[in-house]
Structures are given as structure tokens and as C-alpha cells.
Motif scaffolding. Sequence first.
Motif, PDB file in Angstrom:
ATOM      1  N   ARG A  64      26.563 -16.744  36.789  1.00  0.00           N
ATOM      2  CA  ARG A  64      26.003 -16.912  38.138  1.00  0.00           C
ATOM      3  C   ARG A  64      26.387 -15.760  39.067  1.00  0.00           C
ATOM      4  O   ARG A  64      25.826 -15.625  40.156  1.00  0.00           O
ATOM      5  CB  ARG A  64      26.473 -18.251  38.725  1.00  0.00           C
ATOM      6  CG  ARG A  64      25.910 -19.446  37.968  1.00  0.00           C
ATOM      7  CD  ARG A  64      26.542 -20.746  38.413  1.00  0.00           C
ATOM      8  NE  ARG A  64      27.951 -20.829  38.018  1.00  0.00           N
ATOM      9  CZ  ARG A  64      28.749 -21.862  38.289  1.00  0.00           C
ATOM     10  NH1 ARG A  64      28.262 -22.899  38.942  1.00  0.00           N
ATOM     11  NH2 ARG A  64      30.011 -21.861  37.887  1.00  0.00           N
ATOM     12  N   ALA A  65      27.339 -14.936  38.664  1.00  0.00           N
ATOM     13  CA  ALA A  65      27.756 -13.782  39.475  1.00  0.00           C
ATOM     14  C   ALA A  65      26.797 -12.634  39.179  1.00  0.00           C
ATOM     15  O   ALA A  65      26.795 -12.101  38.073  1.00  0.00           O
ATOM     16  CB  ALA A  65      29.179 -13.377  39.116  1.00  0.00           C
ATOM     17  N   VAL A  66      25.971 -12.245  40.143  1.00  0.00           N
ATOM     18  CA  VAL A  66      24.903 -11.274  39.846  1.00  0.00           C
ATOM     19  C   VAL A  66      25.030  -9.981  40.649  1.00  0.00           C
ATOM     20  O   VAL A  66      24.106  -9.193  40.729  1.00  0.00           O
ATOM     21  CB  VAL A  66      23.497 -11.913  40.047  1.00  0.00           C
ATOM     22  CG1 VAL A  66      23.337 -13.148  39.163  1.00  0.00           C
ATOM     23  CG2 VAL A  66      23.221 -12.281  41.499  1.00  0.00           C
ATOM     24  N   TYR A  67      26.226  -9.740  41.233  1.00  0.00           N
ATOM     25  CA  TYR A  67      26.332  -8.612  42.176  1.00  0.00           C
ATOM     26  C   TYR A  67      26.182  -7.236  41.534  1.00  0.00           C
ATOM     27  O   TYR A  67      25.811  -6.290  42.217  1.00  0.00           O
ATOM     28  CB  TYR A  67      27.606  -8.690  43.039  1.00  0.00           C
ATOM     29  CG  TYR A  67      28.733  -9.490  42.456  1.00  0.00           C
ATOM     30  CD1 TYR A  67      28.839 -10.853  42.709  1.00  0.00           C
ATOM     31  CD2 TYR A  67      29.688  -8.885  41.639  1.00  0.00           C
ATOM     32  CE1 TYR A  67      29.880 -11.604  42.161  1.00  0.00           C
ATOM     33  CE2 TYR A  67      30.725  -9.627  41.107  1.00  0.00           C
ATOM     34  CZ  TYR A  67      30.815 -10.987  41.356  1.00  0.00           C
ATOM     35  OH  TYR A  67      31.832 -11.723  40.816  1.00  0.00           O
ATOM     36  N   PHE A  68      26.470  -7.114  40.248  1.00  0.00           N
ATOM     37  CA  PHE A  68      26.258  -5.781  39.667  1.00  0.00           C
ATOM     38  C   PHE A  68      24.790  -5.577  39.273  1.00  0.00           C
ATOM     39  O   PHE A  68      24.266  -4.470  39.388  1.00  0.00           O
ATOM     40  CB  PHE A  68      27.244  -5.512  38.517  1.00  0.00           C
ATOM     41  CG  PHE A  68      28.663  -5.352  39.046  1.00  0.00           C
ATOM     42  CD1 PHE A  68      29.007  -4.252  39.800  1.00  0.00           C
ATOM     43  CD2 PHE A  68      29.613  -6.338  38.848  1.00  0.00           C
ATOM     44  CE1 PHE A  68      30.291  -4.108  40.342  1.00  0.00           C
ATOM     45  CE2 PHE A  68      30.900  -6.215  39.372  1.00  0.00           C
ATOM     46  CZ  PHE A  68      31.240  -5.101  40.123  1.00  0.00           C
ATOM     47  N   LYS A  69      24.135  -6.676  38.898  1.00  0.00           N
ATOM     48  CA  LYS A  69      22.673  -6.585  38.693  1.00  0.00           C
ATOM     49  C   LYS A  69      21.998  -6.208  40.006  1.00  0.00           C
ATOM     50  O   LYS A  69      21.047  -5.420  40.055  1.00  0.00           O
ATOM     51  CB  LYS A  69      22.116  -7.948  38.259  1.00  0.00           C
ATOM     52  CG  LYS A  69      22.318  -8.282  36.824  1.00  0.00           C
ATOM     53  CD  LYS A  69      21.518  -9.541  36.475  1.00  0.00           C
ATOM     54  CE  LYS A  69      21.951 -10.021  35.110  1.00  0.00           C
ATOM     55  NZ  LYS A  69      21.717 -11.446  34.914  1.00  0.00           N
ATOM     56  N   GLN A  70      22.506  -6.812  41.073  1.00  0.00           N
ATOM     57  CA  GLN A  70      21.979  -6.559  42.422  1.00  0.00           C
ATOM     58  C   GLN A  70      22.025  -5.054  42.738  1.00  0.00           C
ATOM     59  O   GLN A  70      21.065  -4.496  43.286  1.00  0.00           O
ATOM     60  CB  GLN A  70      22.857  -7.356  43.387  1.00  0.00           C
ATOM     61  CG  GLN A  70      22.469  -7.411  44.830  1.00  0.00           C
ATOM     62  CD  GLN A  70      23.550  -8.175  45.628  1.00  0.00           C
ATOM     63  OE1 GLN A  70      24.467  -8.777  45.058  1.00  0.00           O
ATOM     64  NE2 GLN A  70      23.450  -8.149  46.938  1.00  0.00           N
ATOM     65  N   ALA A  71      23.125  -4.403  42.375  1.00  0.00           N
ATOM     66  CA  ALA A  71      23.253  -2.961  42.645  1.00  0.00           C
ATOM     67  C   ALA A  71      22.151  -2.184  41.907  1.00  0.00           C
ATOM     68  O   ALA A  71      21.612  -1.202  42.421  1.00  0.00           O
ATOM     69  CB  ALA A  71      24.633  -2.468  42.220  1.00  0.00           C
TER      70      ALA A  71
END
Length: 309
Positions: free
Chosen positions: A282-289
Motif C-alpha cells: 500500500r506504500a506507493v511513494y516511490f511509484k509516485q516519484a
Amino acid sequence: MLRGRHFVEPGNFSIAETDGLFDLASKIEEDGNYLRESCRGKVLATLFFEPSTRTRLSFEAAMLRLGGNCLGFAEPGSSSASKGESLADTVRTVACYADIMVMRNPKEGAALLASRYSEVPVVNAGDGGHHHPTQTLTDLLTIKRLRGNLEGLTVGFCGDLKFGRTVHSLAKALARYPGVKLVFISPPELSVPDYIITGVLKRENIPYTETDSLEKVIAGLDVLYMTRVQRERFFNEEDYIRLKDSYILNREKMALARENLIVLHPLPRVNEISREVDADPRAVYFKQAKYGMYVRMALLASLLGVVSC
Ligand code: NCD
């Protein structure tokens, strides 16, 4: 048509125009050759009067991948601003050398001012604690791609909601999508400014709640947007130290959340998300980058008019 336009805050583009950018970004993601070389001969200037990793490098990577070139500075000390040159004069000069410029500045309103003096498109990469519209494109694209849509979502914002410009821009943008509910989680000292609460949410009748407890609300969220406490915007270090660890997202708190929650963070992260959460799907912050680079490619190509959007 986005050709030749400035992008200072999220409301500058309509929902249809924003959707057009998301479609282009998705095509780029699917086909690495799409729009390749489309900006050959074009020059992007990056004017960064404040530190940056993702925003500046993703813009430069975007321009290079489109076949264009980049110039600029990454700290004000290396520009004539340090000699006392006005922003207006800097911008008028850079517009002679570049086809488009991306600017980050510690002063609220700096990008708007730049847009009034520039003959080429100005893109706001953050003006003080005010707005950061290309981070918002990144955030919206991430939510759309990973949740399937932008309507009807309950979105929680947690951390420094007072100084966090990414929060102000994303809240303003989300207010345009039907059925969105916003939950603001912060200590009272770091709550959302009135220009968002009164100027956007109350005016548009957007349902929102404010709380200081992440545990109490996390189970009801579709999206959790974590933010860092913005040390550089505090007037005194003691307040920063007192507030900096107000929220730390960890495994125990994630256990209270929905299976299909997604956790975003504009990054950089300091302490507010424990490293153990990184392995949670559920942690998507690197995809977000990564989405940030695709949507910035779409934006540059559109503002430069090499593709119609
Ligand atoms: C954000 C910013 O500069 O506002 N960073 C970014 O662009 N990804 C968030 C932050 O600095 O906390």
C-alpha cells in the motif's frame, strides 16, 4: 490547448486539460518511444532558488527524454539574485535563452510574478508554502492509476498542513472531483490555512473534517497523503523540534487501515513514515516519484506545443 500557457496553480488547467495530460503520461509510460525526440532543439531552464531532488531532476529527465536540453541553477547563490537582481529581471533574461522555465522560489506569489514578466511558459515548482501544481499532477495521476479513478474518494492529509504547499495544491485540485471527502490530520498549530478552508472547501461545499489523531481516522481512508514538517518555514527551531514527530506512520497504524488504502508522500521523507512501511504494497511513494516524470514529460510537450493537449 495548453501551448504557451503558464502553470502557476492547479486551477489554471481545466479537468479536461488535466485528463489530457494524464492520457499522454499513460501513453508515455506504456511506450518508451512515444514523444521521444519531440522536443529536439528546445531548451528548458530550471531556476531553483530552494533545494530540490525530485522536482528538478524529474523535469530535467523529462526534457532529456523528450530530446530537448536543460540549463539553469540549483541554488540562488550561483545566480545574480545573490547580487540583488530582481526576480522580474532574472525572468525577463532567462526568457531570452529558453523556450520554457520551471521555477522554485521561497516567496509565495513568486511564480505568478514571474509569469507576468516572461514571454515563455512559466511552471511553478513551488512558491514558498503556497502551491506546487506539478506535484499535484503527479499525485492525481498516481491516485488515478492505482485506484482507478479520482471521484468519490476519502483522502486524508497528515502532518504539516499549514506550510505544506503540496497539500494546498492537492486539496484545491481534489475539490473539483465529485464525491471527494477530505480528512485533515495535524496538530492545531499546523492546520490547513484559511485560504483553502474558506476560499475553496466551504465555497465549493466540499465535506471535510479536522482531527489531531491519525489512529482515529485511518480506517476510513482510501488515500493517505503523508507530509514532512517543513522545518525551513518555521520561525523558531523549538517549535519545529516540538512538532516534528507528531505523526509516525508505522506497521501498527497500517494494520488499522483498509486493504486497498494507498499511502502517498511527495518526499523527501524525514521521520513521518517508518522504513518498515516501505515493504507494504500500500506504500506507493516511490511509484509516485516515477509518475512525476511521466506527467512532467506530458506537461512540457504540451506547453511547448509539440503535441496537442
Ligand atoms: C515537496 C516540496 O518541495 O514542497 N517536495 C517535492 O517537490 N516532492 C515536499 C517537501 O519538501 O516536503
